[in-house]
Design a protein around this motif. Structure first.
Motif, PDB file in Angstrom:
ATOM      1  N   ASP A 196       0.716  -1.101   0.045  1.00  0.00           N
ATOM      2  CA  ASP A 196      -0.085   0.049   0.066  1.00  0.00           C
ATOM      3  C   ASP A 196       0.764   1.075  -0.093  1.00  0.00           C
ATOM      4  N   ALA A 197       1.984   1.026   0.909  1.00  0.00           N
ATOM      5  CA  ALA A 197       2.831   2.334   0.751  1.00  0.00           C
ATOM      6  C   ALA A 197       3.582   2.732  -0.562  1.00  0.00           C
ATOM      7  N   THR A 198       3.846   1.539  -1.524  1.00  0.00           N
ATOM      8  CA  THR A 198       4.168   1.778  -2.753  1.00  0.00           C
ATOM      9  C   THR A 198       3.190   2.269  -3.754  1.00  0.00           C
ATOM     10  N   ALA A 234      12.831  -3.125 -12.412  1.00  0.00           N
ATOM     11  CA  ALA A 234      13.687  -2.105 -11.894  1.00  0.00           C
ATOM     12  C   ALA A 234      12.967  -0.972 -11.532  1.00  0.00           C
ATOM     13  N   GLU A 235      11.998  -0.482 -12.638  1.00  0.00           N
ATOM     14  CA  GLU A 235      11.273   0.719 -11.982  1.00  0.00           C
ATOM     15  C   GLU A 235      10.446   0.121 -11.004  1.00  0.00           C
ATOM     16  N   ALA A 239       9.286   1.299  -4.969  1.00  0.00           N
ATOM     17  CA  ALA A 239       9.179   0.748  -3.513  1.00  0.00           C
ATOM     18  C   ALA A 239      10.382   1.254  -2.909  1.00  0.00           C
ATOM     19  N   ALA A 240      11.560   1.438  -3.280  1.00  0.00           N
ATOM     20  CA  ALA A 240      12.739   2.259  -2.564  1.00  0.00           C
ATOM     21  C   ALA A 240      12.416   3.535  -2.173  1.00  0.00           C
ATOM     22  N   ALA A 241      11.751   4.286  -2.814  1.00  0.00           N
ATOM     23  CA  ALA A 241      11.382   5.769  -2.595  1.00  0.00           C
ATOM     24  C   ALA A 241      10.334   5.604  -1.649  1.00  0.00           C
ATOM     25  N   ALA A 242       9.316   4.883  -1.763  1.00  0.00           N
ATOM     26  CA  ALA A 242       7.925   4.629  -0.640  1.00  0.00           C
ATOM     27  C   ALA A 242       8.783   4.285   0.604  1.00  0.00           C
ATOM     28  N   ALA A 284       1.710 -12.000   0.251  1.00  0.00           N
ATOM     29  CA  ALA A 284       0.617 -12.007  -0.634  1.00  0.00           C
ATOM     30  C   ALA A 284       0.705 -10.629  -1.456  1.00  0.00           C
ATOM     31  N   GLY A 285       2.018  -9.873  -1.192  1.00  0.00           N
ATOM     32  CA  GLY A 285       2.070  -8.558  -1.801  1.00  0.00           C
ATOM     33  C   GLY A 285       2.890  -8.968  -3.166  1.00  0.00           C
ATOM     34  N   SER A 286       3.298  -7.716  -3.748  1.00  0.00           N
ATOM     35  CA  SER A 286       3.981  -7.756  -5.205  1.00  0.00           C
ATOM     36  C   SER A 286       5.604  -8.024  -5.036  1.00  0.00           C
ATOM     37  N   GLU A 287       6.120  -9.081  -5.454  1.00  0.00           N
ATOM     38  CA  GLU A 287       7.504  -9.592  -5.180  1.00  0.00           C
ATOM     39  C   GLU A 287       8.524  -8.534  -5.253  1.00  0.00           C
ATOM     40  N   PRO A 288       8.593  -7.673  -6.432  1.00  0.00           N
ATOM     41  CA  PRO A 288       9.678  -6.592  -6.234  1.00  0.00           C
ATOM     42  C   PRO A 288       9.704  -5.652  -5.095  1.00  0.00           C
TER      43      PRO A 288
END
Length: 432
Positions: free
Chosen positions: A96-98, A197-198, A203-206, A255-259
């Motif tokens: 959700d944060a992402t 990668a995008e 996710a990293a920024a979030a 159950a989230g997105s793997e990346p």
């Protein structure tokens, strides 16, 4: 993000098969005879509820180097621990944060047709998304969700509530409710057209933003107010660190997105080969609307994600190398995790499969808490959330009538392995 099955599960299967040949499936775990320097210990400075630290330590001592010194030298089968991620290792949901960060930075690409994003998306949801997000943005270009709050609101409403902002059902049709839930599968599908990668960079920024936000802070997404912060639980960091020192192989199954999950799991020292979540099928290096399958189900539109029984399937397939329909079944003692941890009904099956300890963070989820409080094998470990724990649930959990998620939808009684019905349970482990 792995595109296909890696070598790691095959190696895990090989060592597990060796153990199965040497140890009867119903054999009891070894009991440490003495505590010494080779018994890694959980920190005593971090607070656990009641005697939970001791209960977890017992499993660490039974299954790790304390009882099996050869593990320290690479001899014997490494015991496995597996944890859910969101609200288990961290407080709040990193997917959700992402999504929130992506909506505020125009990172979702406009699909040609919204109904293409999910096989279960209703005509009402398709119309609502088309109306809110418009058709001015060319297909494949970023939606202006940072300024078009109606579009952001519609997307988040469907993700959060499985309903449109106007209250209409967003998903309909037939699916196995113990193998998937459409709004969970929809998240990676929303990032179709982006590269792995995008998505990792979002996710990293979030992650940076959420870790800096004060505990308790919130952010607006359209008409929704959601947590702005995420925190790693210190107790879970210490548990993972201690398990690894004790010779355990530690995995995340989400159950989230793997990346997205991979970006966060690195923060507790778990690499992408030990991170299992929803895996998108890639085409020309870009995320598509399809996900990889499990248990004999091939590439699909979300029918077999790591959700409830789906988490067992992915654990069996990816960690123990069990292929085909057998991956949906509970395995023998030598092909099961030693310790599992979770917070919600989506975790109940794989955590219940653990042979040493079942760690539950109490978020008042009916099926999970029914099994936890019933404590059929005496190894369930219930703990309040470490940050902002919930107060005591009012009334009993409806275990005897309506807590078990039924495959066809709806709820029924929770049953033990012998078929007997779990009686209703009262909440007894909660925040102050």
């Amino acid at each position: 993000m792995r595109i296909r099955h890696t070598l790691a599960p095959a190696l895990a299967f090989a060592v597990t098969a060796t153990l199965a040949a040497a140890v009867p499936a119903n054999s009891a775990p070894a009991t440490p005879t003495a505590r010494h320097a080779s018994c890694p210990q959980l920190s005593k400075s971090l607070k656990w509820y009641g005697t939970n630290r001791d209960k977890l330590q017992r499993t660490i001592d039974e299954r790790g180097v304390c009882s099996h010194p050869g593990l320290a030298h690479g001899h014997g089968q490494r015991p496995v621990a597996a944890f859910d991620w969101d609200n288990t290792i961290t407080k709040n949901d990193v997917t959700d944060a992402t999504l929130v960060w992506s909506l505020k930075h125009d990172k979702l690409l406009r699909p040609a047709r919204w109904r293409d994003t999910s096989k279960w998306l209703t005509p009402a949801a398709d119309r609502a998304l088309t109306k809110a997000c418009g058709t001015d943005v060319p297909v494949g270009e970023p939606l202006n969700t940072s300024t078009n709050t109606a579009c952001a609101d519609e997307i988040f409403s469907i993700r959060d509530e499985a309903k449109t902002a106007g209250g209409a059902e967003a998903f309909a049709g037939t699916w196995n409710h113990r193998r998937t839930v459409p709004q969970y599968a929809w998240i990676p599908q929303l990032f179709a057209g982006r590269t792995v990668a995008e998505l990792r960079s979002y996710a990293a920024a979030a992650r940076t933003r959420a870790l800096k936000a004060p505990i308790g802070s919130t952010v607006k997404v359209g008409s929704h107010t959601v947590p702005a912060y995420v925190r790693y639980y210190d107790q879970q960091r210490d548990l993972i660190r201690t398990l690894r020192r004790a010779g355990f192989d530690v995995y995340i199954v989400s159950a989230g997105s793997e990346p997205v999950t991979e970006v966060w799991s690195a923060g507790v020292g778990i690499d992408k080969h030990h991170t299992i979540a929803i895996r998108s099928v890639l085409k020309h290096g870009r995320i598509t609307y399809e996900n990889q399958g499990c248990g004999g189900i091939g590439d699909n539109k979300g029918e077999a994600i790591p959700y409830v029984d789906g988490k067992r399937c992915w654990v069996n397939q990816e960690i123990f190398g069990i292929k085909g329909a057998k991956a949906w079944q509970q395995q023998d003692f030598g092909h099961r995790i030693a310790l599992g941890g979770g917070d919600a009904d989506t975790d109940v099956t794989f955590v219940g499969d653990a042979t040493g300890a079942h760690l539950v963070l109490n978020r008042n989820k009916n099926e999970f808490m029914c099994r936890a409080y019933d404590n059929a094998d005496g190894r369930w470990v219930v703990n309040p959330m470490f940050i902002e724990p919930l107060p005591r649930k009012t009334g009993a959990y409806p275990c005897s009538t309506a807590a078990n998620i039924e495959p066809e939808g709806g709820f029924g009684p929770v049953r033990r392995a012998d078929g007997s019905v779990v009686p209703d349970q009262r909440d007894s482990v909660y925040g102050g």
